[in-house]
Every structure is written in structure tokens, then in C-alpha cells.
Scaffold this active site. Sequence first.
Site, PDB file in Angstrom:
ATOM      1  N   LYS A 189      32.524 -51.601  20.026  1.00  0.00           N
ATOM      2  CA  LYS A 189      33.699 -50.509  20.282  1.00  0.00           C
ATOM      3  C   LYS A 189      33.179 -49.319  20.058  1.00  0.00           C
ATOM      4  CE  LYS A 189      36.714 -48.623  18.755  1.00  0.00           C
ATOM      5  NZ  LYS A 189      36.392 -47.472  19.136  1.00  0.00           N
ATOM      6  N   GLY A 244      34.174 -45.207   9.952  1.00  0.00           N
ATOM      7  CA  GLY A 244      35.292 -44.495  10.185  1.00  0.00           C
ATOM      8  C   GLY A 244      36.022 -43.773   9.219  1.00  0.00           C
ATOM      9  N   SER A 245      37.403 -43.472   9.366  1.00  0.00           N
ATOM     10  CA  SER A 245      38.265 -42.994   8.555  1.00  0.00           C
ATOM     11  C   SER A 245      38.721 -43.775   7.627  1.00  0.00           C
ATOM     12  CB  SER A 245      39.297 -42.169   8.947  1.00  0.00           C
ATOM     13  OG  SER A 245      40.203 -42.784   9.804  1.00  0.00           O
ATOM     14  N   THR A 246      39.110 -43.446   6.341  1.00  0.00           N
ATOM     15  CA  THR A 246      39.792 -44.539   5.491  1.00  0.00           C
ATOM     16  C   THR A 246      41.188 -44.991   5.961  1.00  0.00           C
ATOM     17  OG1 THR A 246      38.499 -43.504   3.786  1.00  0.00           O
ATOM     18  CG2 THR A 246      40.519 -44.687   3.103  1.00  0.00           C
ATOM     19  N   VAL A 248      42.201 -45.453   9.138  1.00  0.00           N
ATOM     20  CA  VAL A 248      41.969 -46.405  10.068  1.00  0.00           C
ATOM     21  C   VAL A 248      41.262 -47.589   9.305  1.00  0.00           C
ATOM     22  CG1 VAL A 248      40.726 -47.158  12.184  1.00  0.00           C
ATOM     23  CG2 VAL A 248      41.729 -44.847  12.184  1.00  0.00           C
ATOM     24  N   GLY A 249      40.466 -47.574   8.591  1.00  0.00           N
ATOM     25  CA  GLY A 249      39.945 -48.726   7.879  1.00  0.00           C
ATOM     26  C   GLY A 249      41.032 -49.631   7.106  1.00  0.00           C
ATOM     27  N   GLU A 266      32.899 -48.867   5.954  1.00  0.00           N
ATOM     28  CA  GLU A 266      32.130 -47.706   5.670  1.00  0.00           C
ATOM     29  C   GLU A 266      33.053 -46.679   6.080  1.00  0.00           C
ATOM     30  OE1 GLU A 266      30.475 -44.802   5.717  1.00  0.00           O
ATOM     31  OE2 GLU A 266      28.857 -45.318   7.162  1.00  0.00           O
ATOM     32  N   CYS A 300      29.100 -38.879   7.072  1.00  0.00           N
ATOM     33  CA  CYS A 300      29.872 -39.466   5.860  1.00  0.00           C
ATOM     34  C   CYS A 300      29.795 -39.152   4.482  1.00  0.00           C
ATOM     35  CB  CYS A 300      30.114 -41.186   6.029  1.00  0.00           C
ATOM     36  SG  CYS A 300      28.720 -41.784   6.431  1.00  0.00           S
ATOM     37  N   GLU A 399      37.886 -34.916   2.857  1.00  0.00           N
ATOM     38  CA  GLU A 399      36.500 -34.444   3.409  1.00  0.00           C
ATOM     39  C   GLU A 399      37.020 -33.206   4.449  1.00  0.00           C
ATOM     40  OE1 GLU A 399      33.500 -37.749   4.818  1.00  0.00           O
ATOM     41  OE2 GLU A 399      35.505 -38.210   5.530  1.00  0.00           O
TER      42      GLU A 399
HETATM   43  N1  NAD Z   1      32.592 -42.526   7.619  1.00  0.00           N
HETATM   44  C1  NAD Z   1      32.199 -42.017   8.675  1.00  0.00           C
HETATM   45  O1  NAD Z   1      31.095 -41.977   9.194  1.00  0.00           O
HETATM   46  C2  NAD Z   1      33.397 -41.242   9.481  1.00  0.00           C
HETATM   47  C3  NAD Z   1      33.117 -41.207  10.822  1.00  0.00           C
HETATM   48  C4  NAD Z   1      34.181 -40.536  11.514  1.00  0.00           C
HETATM   49  C5  NAD Z   1      35.414 -40.050  11.066  1.00  0.00           C
HETATM   50  N2  NAD Z   1      35.161 -40.100   9.564  1.00  0.00           N
HETATM   51  C6  NAD Z   1      36.417 -39.479   8.774  1.00  0.00           C
HETATM   52  O2  NAD Z   1      37.568 -39.363   9.718  1.00  0.00           O
HETATM   53  C7  NAD Z   1      38.107 -37.982   9.835  1.00  0.00           C
HETATM   54  C8  NAD Z   1      38.816 -38.010  10.947  1.00  0.00           C
HETATM   55  O3  NAD Z   1      38.124 -38.275  12.164  1.00  0.00           O
HETATM   56  P1  NAD Z   1      38.925 -39.001  13.643  1.00  0.00           P
HETATM   57  O4  NAD Z   1      39.678 -37.891  13.918  1.00  0.00           O
HETATM   58  O5  NAD Z   1      37.797 -39.309  14.361  1.00  0.00           O
HETATM   59  O6  NAD Z   1      39.507 -40.194  12.618  1.00  0.00           O
HETATM   60  P2  NAD Z   1      40.313 -41.344  13.324  1.00  0.00           P
HETATM   61  O7  NAD Z   1      40.900 -41.686  12.040  1.00  0.00           O
HETATM   62  O8  NAD Z   1      41.063 -40.909  14.485  1.00  0.00           O
HETATM   63  O9  NAD Z   1      39.338 -42.360  14.119  1.00  0.00           O
HETATM   64  C9  NAD Z   1      38.237 -42.371  13.394  1.00  0.00           C
HETATM   65  C10 NAD Z   1      37.616 -43.630  14.156  1.00  0.00           C
HETATM   66  O10 NAD Z   1      38.336 -45.132  14.333  1.00  0.00           O
HETATM   67  C11 NAD Z   1      38.717 -45.166  15.627  1.00  0.00           C
HETATM   68  N3  NAD Z   1      40.038 -45.675  15.725  1.00  0.00           N
HETATM   69  C12 NAD Z   1      41.236 -44.883  15.539  1.00  0.00           C
HETATM   70  N4  NAD Z   1      42.124 -45.774  15.489  1.00  0.00           N
HETATM   71  C13 NAD Z   1      41.824 -46.941  15.831  1.00  0.00           C
HETATM   72  C14 NAD Z   1      42.472 -48.190  15.621  1.00  0.00           C
HETATM   73  N5  NAD Z   1      43.796 -48.283  15.583  1.00  0.00           N
HETATM   74  N6  NAD Z   1      41.776 -49.471  15.767  1.00  0.00           N
HETATM   75  C15 NAD Z   1      40.433 -49.260  15.987  1.00  0.00           C
HETATM   76  N7  NAD Z   1      39.717 -48.012  15.746  1.00  0.00           N
HETATM   77  C16 NAD Z   1      40.433 -46.862  15.821  1.00  0.00           C
HETATM   78  C17 NAD Z   1      38.380 -44.109  16.547  1.00  0.00           C
HETATM   79  O11 NAD Z   1      37.915 -44.319  17.668  1.00  0.00           O
HETATM   80  C18 NAD Z   1      37.255 -43.199  15.704  1.00  0.00           C
HETATM   81  O12 NAD Z   1      36.036 -43.908  15.864  1.00  0.00           O
HETATM   82  C19 NAD Z   1      37.011 -37.084   9.517  1.00  0.00           C
HETATM   83  O13 NAD Z   1      37.256 -35.969   9.364  1.00  0.00           O
HETATM   84  C20 NAD Z   1      36.213 -38.045   8.639  1.00  0.00           C
HETATM   85  O14 NAD Z   1      36.880 -37.431   7.221  1.00  0.00           O
HETATM   86  C21 NAD Z   1      34.381 -40.570   8.927  1.00  0.00           C
HETATM   87  O1  SSN Z   2      27.885 -41.037   8.614  1.00  0.00           O
HETATM   88  C1  SSN Z   2      27.635 -42.029   8.457  1.00  0.00           C
HETATM   89  C2  SSN Z   2      26.170 -42.471   8.522  1.00  0.00           C
HETATM   90  C3  SSN Z   2      25.060 -41.324   7.844  1.00  0.00           C
HETATM   91  C4  SSN Z   2      23.711 -42.183   7.616  1.00  0.00           C
HETATM   92  O2  SSN Z   2      23.371 -43.150   7.966  1.00  0.00           O
HETATM   93  O3  SSN Z   2      22.868 -41.181   7.303  1.00  0.00           O
END
Ligand code: NAD
Ligand code: SSN
Length: 497
Positions: A189, A244-246, A248-249, A266, A300, A399
Site C-alpha cells: 500500500k 509514516g507518522s506516529t 497513524v502508527g 518506523e 524521518c 518534526e
Molecule cells: N517516518 C517517516 O518516514 C515519515 C513519512 C511520512 C510522514 N512522516 C511524518 O508524518 C507527518 C505527517 O505526514 P502525513 O501528513 O503524510 O501523515 P499522515 O499521518 O496523514 O499519513 C502518514 C502515512 O500514513 C498513511 N495513512 C494515513 N492514514 C492511514 C490509515 N488510517 N491507515 C493506513 N495508512 C494510513 C498515509 O497514506 C501516509 O502514507 C510528517 O510531517 C512526518 O512527521 C514520517
Molecule cells: O525517511 C525514512 C527513510 C530514510 C532513509 O532510509 O534514509
Amino acid sequence: MANQKKTLDDVKNKKLLKHKGLINGEWVDCSSSKSTFDVVDPATLDKLATLPEMDKHDTAKAVDAAHEAFKTWKKTTARQRARMLRKWSDLCHENVDDLALIMTLENGKTLAEAKGEVVYGASFLEWFATQAEMTHGQVVPPANPNQRIVTFKQAIGVAACLAPWNFPIAMITRKCGAALAAGCTTVWKPAGETPLSAIAQAVLAEEAGFPKGSINLITSLTTVAEVGEELCKNPKVHKLSFTGSTRVGKLLMQQCSSTLKKLSLELGGNSPFIVFNDAKMGTAIEAAILAKFRNSGQTCVTANRVFVQSGIYDEFAKQLTEKIKTLKVGAGTEEGVFVGPLTHDRAVEKALAHIEDAKQHGGQVVYGGKAMEGMGKGYFLQPTVITGMNTKMLTTREETFAPVVGLYKFETEEEVIELANDCDVGLGGFVITENMARSWRVAEALEVGMVGVNLGMLSACESPFGGVKGSGFGREGGTQGLDEYLVTKAMLINVAN
Ligand SMILES: NC(=O)c1ccc[n+]([C@@H]2O[C@H](COP(=O)([O-])OP(=O)(O)OC[C@H]3O[C@@H](n4cnc5c(N)ncnc54)[C@H](O)[C@@H]3O)[C@@H](O)[C@H]2O)c1
Ligand SMILES: O=CCCC(=O)O
């Protein structure tokens, strides 16, 4: 803006441009509605493609296909899987220019960075090809003389791989490469903002020989919550990996509790980047630019809090600002650009709010601080330097995920360790010092999963990637990355007669 406009029409290998999802070897639309979403170029807001908005029913079909395919895929040998992974990696290299262009158009990062990511993404495939054959078990000395005990590792089952928009290829290969190497089948996904890169990877993986059902891909933007929930709650999925974001995690972890899935999360970071008085200034500036401006600050492990010791604070701020003034901002496809657009509009708003908040709490914006003017509709922010940062500011806790550098002043090693750890997440950290003993002390004291010493990037396929605290758990890459998709089985044998 002197934008040499490039579009998907410039992609030479047209096979990479499928605008559909993939279920059981068929490229398909949403099965229950004609609903679609658009993928846009964040530099221009031009539409790039229209994709099916797939839903929970499509997701369940994809899981069924992966579940069925697992019955045969798990019986392949590690060497067979390794060959396919190597072929997939070779295809990434052969298509590097097309893959980079697709990524730049949908994510915004520069073509040079995108090419770097294609190579980085392919490195996971090669790495997991080597690791596939290393899943040794143990012969365990038994307490009972009539028993013999051995362990062996087996693929866990169907793996759901949820990838973010900031690294649209590398996060797919880091998750799915490991899963497939282990003998799992997969449902991908990708983020709705950047699905085209993942689709191109699925095309190449099919060409490399991965059989139908071993790779399934769901495209979704506004239906992401129902797709995510189905992947979490479907009992046929045994492993879920999310970057992705904490926020959603945490949601996914709750949703996975009903089926007790094995999880890798992650999540967000808030990396401290610590520069000591004894640092080489050139090393510090170069590392800070890389740690902060890679992917326009949307990594990240981006240097979210830059702590500089008082003896060199002013000089570091001056030299960093001078360097940042030279960085060209523009569309990632444009020659010489170093800082591309942010991937979506929410990111610009969030960064501007952080800048305003820093100003209100006493910070001085010494460079930038606004959205870029004269750049058309794209999501561009001026590279920004703020001095006089303090712990009352939003950036200290969240962040910023944008090309904004905030400089905090500190006096002692003890003080900076406390400041750096006063944070509910812990993914990466950076230490810039010429004192080897200090680099060890600080690296051991930081509450993070990865520490960079005298460098600004933590990415290497052979190094375990992941965090602690609110940054999640599990490791990707390294020798640990494959274990996330395996279970250890013990066999106890009666040898009495
Ligand atoms: N760790 C990372 O590499 C990473 C990547 C993207 C965003 N982020 C963090 O998140 C913040 C916000 O980014 P955003 O607006 O995309 O965040 P978000 O929380 O809206 O979404 C993050 C990701 O989760 C997926 N997602 C959202 N809701 C979901 C659900 N209910 N079930 C499954 N997947 C879902 C989205 O497709 C997206 O890829 C950024 O500013 C950053 O701090 C971190
Ligand atoms: O943002 C997440 C991954 C970054 C990296 O693997 O260098």
C-alpha cells in the site's frame, strides 16, 4: 521560473506507467466503484495520472490472492528467491532514469536525489538476496538425554507493506524485498501521493519473475483508512510493516491487536544534530546540509533540532546560513536545483506555523521564513535558518518536516544529552566531534535507534534502520531486517528408540 518542464511523456519505458492496482497478477480498477484519485506534481500541481481509489473489498481480494500464492511461494528455495531479487535490482539500474523521473514528478525531490534513491532502493534487493540464504537455525543442547532439539526459520505468511510518500521506492524495496526474500507474499500500500513509483517497482518485480499473487498493490488516497483497517484486521495477514507518522502508527497498532499481528513501525523522529566546539567546521556544515536538506527536510531522520556548543555557535550559524543562501530552490526536474518542493500543501502550512511559533518564543529568522514567491502554484518554502531556538517552541517537540533549520545553543555535554533525550520519540541522532571518546559516550547516551558520527546520513542497506520510544520498533535492513518476516520453529525429537 526557468522550469525545463518534464512530464510522464518523457518516461521511455512506457511499461512502467500502469495506472491501476495489481491483484493476483491482473492490473485492475476498483471492483465496486468507478471512484478515482489524481496524482499531482507538487512543483506545479499539474495532474500526472488518475488512479483507482481502491477500497476494503479490493484489499480483501489482494489478501486472498497473497494467501493463496503463499502456499507455493513458501516452498521456493532461498536461492530461487535470491535470483529474482537480483534480477529486480538489475532492472532498477537499467531503468534508473525513468524511475527517477517518475519519482521526481510525484514526490518533488531533485532528479539527482531520485536517482540516488533508485540505487539505494535497489541495494535492499541485493542485500536481501544475500540474506535470504542466511536464515540458519540452531541445534540446541537438550537437557533431556532422550531428546534432540533443532530450530529453523520459516516465512511468517502474508505481509502488508505500507510505505510513505517521502521515499516512494526505497521504503517499498526495504519492506517488500525483505518479505519476499523470507518467503512471504505481499500486499503493498504505497502512499496516495506517490503511488506511481511503487507501481513501476511492481512492474519490474513481475518482470523479474515474482509469480502472480506474490505481489499485490492497492492504490488509495481518500480510502486509506478503510484499506489500512482491512490490512490490520484481516486474519490472513500475519505481518504488517508501516513507515509514516506516529499518529497513524499508533492507530494501526490498535487495529492489529484483534489479530495479534507481528508489527514493524518506523515512525516519526525528532533527530538531534549535536555540534561540539571541537568539530571540524567543514564537516559540520556539510553534514548539517545533508541531514537537513535531503528531500527538502522530509526524511524521518532529518536534523530537526540542531544543538551547537556556545564556543562555535555564531560562526556555525554564519557559515551555515552562507551555504544555505547558495542552495537553488525549484522543481526537482530543473538543472542545479538542490531544494525541491514539499510533497503536499499541509507541509508548507505546518512549517510556516512552526516558524511563526519560533518567532513568538524569541527565535530570530536569519534567513528565509516564508513560502517562495514567483514559483507558480507549487508547494515551495524558502530554506530557513532560525537562531535562538529554545525548548518552548513547537519544533522542539514535533518534526517540522521541511527545509527549516533551528539552532539551539548549549554549554556542556551533559546538558545537551539531557536536551536531546527530552523528547517522546527517538529515531536518529547525529554527533559532530573530533573527540572519539565523546562520540562513543554521546552515541551510547542518546535515546535513539541510530547515531551518525561526523556525517549527515544514516542510510545503508546493511545497517539496521529503526527507532525507540514513539519512533516505533522493529528494524529494517541489516541482518535484522529479514527476521521481521520470519518465525522461529522448534522441533523436539524423541531419540529413545
Ligand atoms: N517516518 C517517516 O518516514 C515519515 C513519512 C511520512 C510522514 N512522516 C511524518 O508524518 C507527518 C505527517 O505526514 P502525513 O501528513 O503524510 O501523515 P499522515 O499521518 O496523514 O499519513 C502518514 C502515512 O500514513 C498513511 N495513512 C494515513 N492514514 C492511514 C490509515 N488510517 N491507515 C493506513 N495508512 C494510513 C498515509 O497514506 C501516509 O502514507 C510528517 O510531517 C512526518 O512527521 C514520517
Ligand atoms: O525517511 C525514512 C527513510 C530514510 C532513509 O532510509 O534514509
